[in-house]
Design a protein around this motif. Structure first.
Motif, PDB file in Angstrom:
ATOM      1  N   MET A 123      -0.645  -6.745  52.622  1.00  0.00           N
ATOM      2  CA  MET A 123      -2.089  -6.819  52.714  1.00  0.00           C
ATOM      3  C   MET A 123      -2.685  -5.895  51.655  1.00  0.00           C
ATOM      4  SD  MET A 123      -4.523  -6.362  56.085  1.00  0.00           S
ATOM      5  CE  MET A 123      -3.202  -5.628  56.972  1.00  0.00           C
ATOM      6  N   GLN A 124      -3.709  -6.348  51.024  1.00  0.00           N
ATOM      7  CA  GLN A 124      -4.361  -5.582  49.968  1.00  0.00           C
ATOM      8  C   GLN A 124      -5.735  -5.119  50.439  1.00  0.00           C
ATOM      9  OE1 GLN A 124      -4.599  -7.756  46.329  1.00  0.00           O
ATOM     10  NE2 GLN A 124      -5.538  -6.083  45.202  1.00  0.00           N
ATOM     11  N   ALA A 125      -6.117  -3.911  49.998  1.00  0.00           N
ATOM     12  CA  ALA A 125      -7.437  -3.384  50.341  1.00  0.00           C
ATOM     13  C   ALA A 125      -8.513  -4.306  49.779  1.00  0.00           C
ATOM     14  CB  ALA A 125      -7.609  -1.981  49.794  1.00  0.00           C
ATOM     15  N   ARG A 126      -9.585  -4.458  50.539  1.00  0.00           N
ATOM     16  CA  ARG A 126     -10.685  -5.320  50.108  1.00  0.00           C
ATOM     17  C   ARG A 126     -11.499  -4.669  49.001  1.00  0.00           C
ATOM     18  NH1 ARG A 126     -11.925  -7.151  56.257  1.00  0.00           N
ATOM     19  NH2 ARG A 126     -10.721  -9.068  56.142  1.00  0.00           N
ATOM     20  N   ILE A 127     -11.735  -3.374  49.124  1.00  0.00           N
ATOM     21  CA  ILE A 127     -12.420  -2.567  48.107  1.00  0.00           C
ATOM     22  C   ILE A 127     -11.784  -1.186  48.146  1.00  0.00           C
ATOM     23  CG2 ILE A 127     -14.639  -3.777  48.255  1.00  0.00           C
ATOM     24  CD1 ILE A 127     -15.686  -1.402  49.950  1.00  0.00           C
ATOM     25  N   GLU A 128     -12.138  -0.360  47.186  1.00  0.00           N
ATOM     26  CA  GLU A 128     -11.727   1.032  47.268  1.00  0.00           C
ATOM     27  C   GLU A 128     -12.308   1.641  48.534  1.00  0.00           C
ATOM     28  OE1 GLU A 128     -12.129   3.766  43.894  1.00  0.00           O
ATOM     29  OE2 GLU A 128     -12.537   1.984  42.681  1.00  0.00           O
ATOM     30  N   ASN A 129     -11.786   2.774  48.915  1.00  0.00           N
ATOM     31  CA  ASN A 129     -12.318   3.461  50.082  1.00  0.00           C
ATOM     32  C   ASN A 129     -13.806   3.714  49.871  1.00  0.00           C
ATOM     33  OD1 ASN A 129     -13.142   5.545  51.905  1.00  0.00           O
ATOM     34  ND2 ASN A 129     -10.979   5.918  52.304  1.00  0.00           N
ATOM     35  N   PRO A 130     -14.657   3.232  50.774  1.00  0.00           N
ATOM     36  CA  PRO A 130     -16.102   3.398  50.604  1.00  0.00           C
ATOM     37  C   PRO A 130     -16.539   4.847  50.430  1.00  0.00           C
ATOM     38  CG  PRO A 130     -15.686   1.790  52.293  1.00  0.00           C
ATOM     39  CD  PRO A 130     -14.357   2.401  51.942  1.00  0.00           C
ATOM     40  N   ALA A 131     -15.860   5.760  51.076  1.00  0.00           N
ATOM     41  CA  ALA A 131     -16.225   7.168  50.932  1.00  0.00           C
ATOM     42  C   ALA A 131     -16.008   7.645  49.500  1.00  0.00           C
ATOM     43  CB  ALA A 131     -15.426   8.035  51.905  1.00  0.00           C
ATOM     44  N   GLU A 132     -15.038   7.072  48.819  1.00  0.00           N
ATOM     45  CA  GLU A 132     -14.809   7.438  47.424  1.00  0.00           C
ATOM     46  C   GLU A 132     -15.810   6.760  46.494  1.00  0.00           C
ATOM     47  OE1 GLU A 132     -10.688   6.693  46.625  1.00  0.00           O
ATOM     48  OE2 GLU A 132     -10.052   8.040  48.231  1.00  0.00           O
ATOM     49  N   LEU A 133     -16.294   5.595  46.883  1.00  0.00           N
ATOM     50  CA  LEU A 133     -17.285   4.891  46.076  1.00  0.00           C
ATOM     51  C   LEU A 133     -18.671   5.528  46.200  1.00  0.00           C
ATOM     52  CD1 LEU A 133     -16.235   1.202  46.780  1.00  0.00           C
ATOM     53  CD2 LEU A 133     -15.980   2.457  44.622  1.00  0.00           C
ATOM     54  N   LEU A 134     -18.916   6.196  47.311  1.00  0.00           N
ATOM     55  CA  LEU A 134     -20.202   6.848  47.562  1.00  0.00           C
ATOM     56  C   LEU A 134     -19.964   8.350  47.732  1.00  0.00           C
ATOM     57  CD1 LEU A 134     -21.497   4.256  50.173  1.00  0.00           C
ATOM     58  CD2 LEU A 134     -22.038   4.355  47.731  1.00  0.00           C
ATOM     59  N   PRO A 135     -19.999   9.109  46.642  1.00  0.00           N
ATOM     60  CA  PRO A 135     -19.633  10.533  46.665  1.00  0.00           C
ATOM     61  C   PRO A 135     -20.396  11.367  47.696  1.00  0.00           C
ATOM     62  CG  PRO A 135     -19.883   9.780  44.411  1.00  0.00           C
ATOM     63  CD  PRO A 135     -20.342   8.654  45.297  1.00  0.00           C
ATOM     64  N   ASP A 136     -21.625  11.031  47.992  1.00  0.00           N
ATOM     65  CA  ASP A 136     -22.364  11.796  48.999  1.00  0.00           C
ATOM     66  C   ASP A 136     -21.724  11.650  50.381  1.00  0.00           C
ATOM     67  OD1 ASP A 136     -24.151  12.825  47.173  1.00  0.00           O
ATOM     68  OD2 ASP A 136     -25.704  11.331  47.586  1.00  0.00           O
ATOM     69  N   ALA A 137     -21.061  10.525  50.608  1.00  0.00           N
ATOM     70  CA  ALA A 137     -20.379  10.322  51.887  1.00  0.00           C
ATOM     71  C   ALA A 137     -19.235  11.313  52.048  1.00  0.00           C
ATOM     72  CB  ALA A 137     -19.868   8.893  51.993  1.00  0.00           C
ATOM     73  N   VAL A 138     -18.512  11.585  50.982  1.00  0.00           N
ATOM     74  CA  VAL A 138     -17.403  12.552  51.041  1.00  0.00           C
ATOM     75  C   VAL A 138     -17.934  13.927  51.445  1.00  0.00           C
ATOM     76  CG1 VAL A 138     -15.613  13.727  49.706  1.00  0.00           C
ATOM     77  CG2 VAL A 138     -15.986  11.280  49.397  1.00  0.00           C
ATOM     78  N   LYS A 139     -19.065  14.302  50.889  1.00  0.00           N
ATOM     79  CA  LYS A 139     -19.661  15.597  51.254  1.00  0.00           C
ATOM     80  C   LYS A 139     -19.998  15.649  52.736  1.00  0.00           C
ATOM     81  CE  LYS A 139     -21.812  16.023  46.717  1.00  0.00           C
ATOM     82  NZ  LYS A 139     -23.080  15.955  46.004  1.00  0.00           N
ATOM     83  N   ALA A 140     -20.589  14.599  53.245  1.00  0.00           N
ATOM     84  CA  ALA A 140     -20.966  14.554  54.657  1.00  0.00           C
ATOM     85  C   ALA A 140     -19.723  14.587  55.555  1.00  0.00           C
ATOM     86  CB  ALA A 140     -21.798  13.304  54.940  1.00  0.00           C
ATOM     87  N   ILE A 141     -18.703  13.821  55.196  1.00  0.00           N
ATOM     88  CA  ILE A 141     -17.467  13.796  55.979  1.00  0.00           C
ATOM     89  C   ILE A 141     -16.805  15.173  55.974  1.00  0.00           C
ATOM     90  CG2 ILE A 141     -15.123  12.846  56.033  1.00  0.00           C
ATOM     91  CD1 ILE A 141     -16.435  10.153  55.095  1.00  0.00           C
ATOM     92  N   ASN A 142     -16.803  15.827  54.841  1.00  0.00           N
ATOM     93  CA  ASN A 142     -16.224  17.171  54.765  1.00  0.00           C
ATOM     94  C   ASN A 142     -16.975  18.154  55.655  1.00  0.00           C
ATOM     95  OD1 ASN A 142     -14.118  16.483  53.058  1.00  0.00           O
ATOM     96  ND2 ASN A 142     -15.272  16.959  51.209  1.00  0.00           N
ATOM     97  N   LEU A 143     -18.291  18.006  55.757  1.00  0.00           N
ATOM     98  CA  LEU A 143     -19.075  18.868  56.642  1.00  0.00           C
ATOM     99  C   LEU A 143     -18.744  18.592  58.109  1.00  0.00           C
ATOM    100  CD1 LEU A 143     -22.550  18.873  54.846  1.00  0.00           C
ATOM    101  CD2 LEU A 143     -20.958  20.797  55.079  1.00  0.00           C
ATOM    102  N   LEU A 144     -18.556  17.333  58.474  1.00  0.00           N
ATOM    103  CA  LEU A 144     -18.156  16.981  59.839  1.00  0.00           C
ATOM    104  C   LEU A 144     -16.783  17.578  60.161  1.00  0.00           C
ATOM    105  CD1 LEU A 144     -19.206  13.219  59.977  1.00  0.00           C
ATOM    106  CD2 LEU A 144     -20.234  15.102  61.269  1.00  0.00           C
ATOM    107  N   TYR A 145     -15.873  17.458  59.226  1.00  0.00           N
ATOM    108  CA  TYR A 145     -14.525  18.015  59.401  1.00  0.00           C
ATOM    109  C   TYR A 145     -14.609  19.525  59.629  1.00  0.00           C
ATOM    110  CZ  TYR A 145      -9.679  19.249  58.471  1.00  0.00           C
ATOM    111  OH  TYR A 145      -8.410  19.740  58.574  1.00  0.00           O
ATOM    112  N   LYS A 146     -15.343  20.194  58.780  1.00  0.00           N
ATOM    113  CA  LYS A 146     -15.475  21.655  58.878  1.00  0.00           C
ATOM    114  C   LYS A 146     -16.110  22.069  60.206  1.00  0.00           C
ATOM    115  CE  LYS A 146     -17.341  25.638  56.433  1.00  0.00           C
ATOM    116  NZ  LYS A 146     -18.103  26.120  55.291  1.00  0.00           N
ATOM    117  N   ALA A 147     -17.151  21.366  60.612  1.00  0.00           N
ATOM    118  CA  ALA A 147     -17.827  21.695  61.872  1.00  0.00           C
ATOM    119  C   ALA A 147     -16.880  21.522  63.059  1.00  0.00           C
ATOM    120  CB  ALA A 147     -19.071  20.826  62.047  1.00  0.00           C
TER     121      ALA A 147
END
Length: 151
Positions: free
Chosen positions: A1-25
């Motif tokens: 099975m092949q990925a449909r798109i790249e990981n959306p969090a990597e395509l939208l850099p602001d999402a990575v920042k938000a996810i990292n804040l959730l992880y840290k919290a």
């Protein structure tokens, strides 16, 4: 099975920042990281998220988790390997991940058992980590992300 798109969090850099804040919290409230890793792994198993099961098991093992516990996470109720606190967190993770499976998605007995072992900050951290894990799972499963073949 092949990925449909790249990981959306990597395509939208602001999402990575938000996810990292959730992880840290979630990881800053004093809940043992081993408990959060077990919660992440169990929710990811339920959701069929290959990348999260793979990375979760590897991270837990790297942090000292035993093979017995990792192999038994899917049947935690039937094994002697988990503490009462971990069991309560796993029960909460299962209930909060399977919201549509019953009318009272997270019953009082599940919540109250977790509350015996964790204070309000700890409960908040576990709930936030369950939600964050489900976010990861839904992104990865929807876009067919694959576990890495080479580590």
């Amino acid at each position: 099975m092949q990925a449909r798109i790249e990981n959306p969090a990597e395509l939208l850099p602001d999402a990575v920042k938000a996810i990292n804040l959730l992880y840290k919290a979630a990881h800053s409230a004093g809940v043992p990281s081993s408990t959060l890793e077990l919660v992440h792994l169990r929710a990811s198993q339920i959701n069929g998220c290959g990348p999260c099961v793979d990375s979760g098991a590897r991270a837990a093992r790297k942090n000292g988790e035993t093979d017995e516990r990792l192999f038994a996470i899917a049947v935690w109720r039937e094994t002697p390997y988990f503490t009462d606190a971990e069991r309560s967190a796993l029960a909460l993770a299962e209930a909060a991940t399977r919201l549509a499976d019953r009318s009272d998605a997270v019953p009082d007995d599940v919540w109250n058992e977790a509350a015996k072992h964790f204070d309000d900050s700890g409960l908040a951290a576990i709930v936030l980590w369950i939600a964050t894990t489900n976010l990861f799972n839904r992104i990865n499963v929807t876009t067919r992300q694959q576990a890495p073949q080479n580590w």
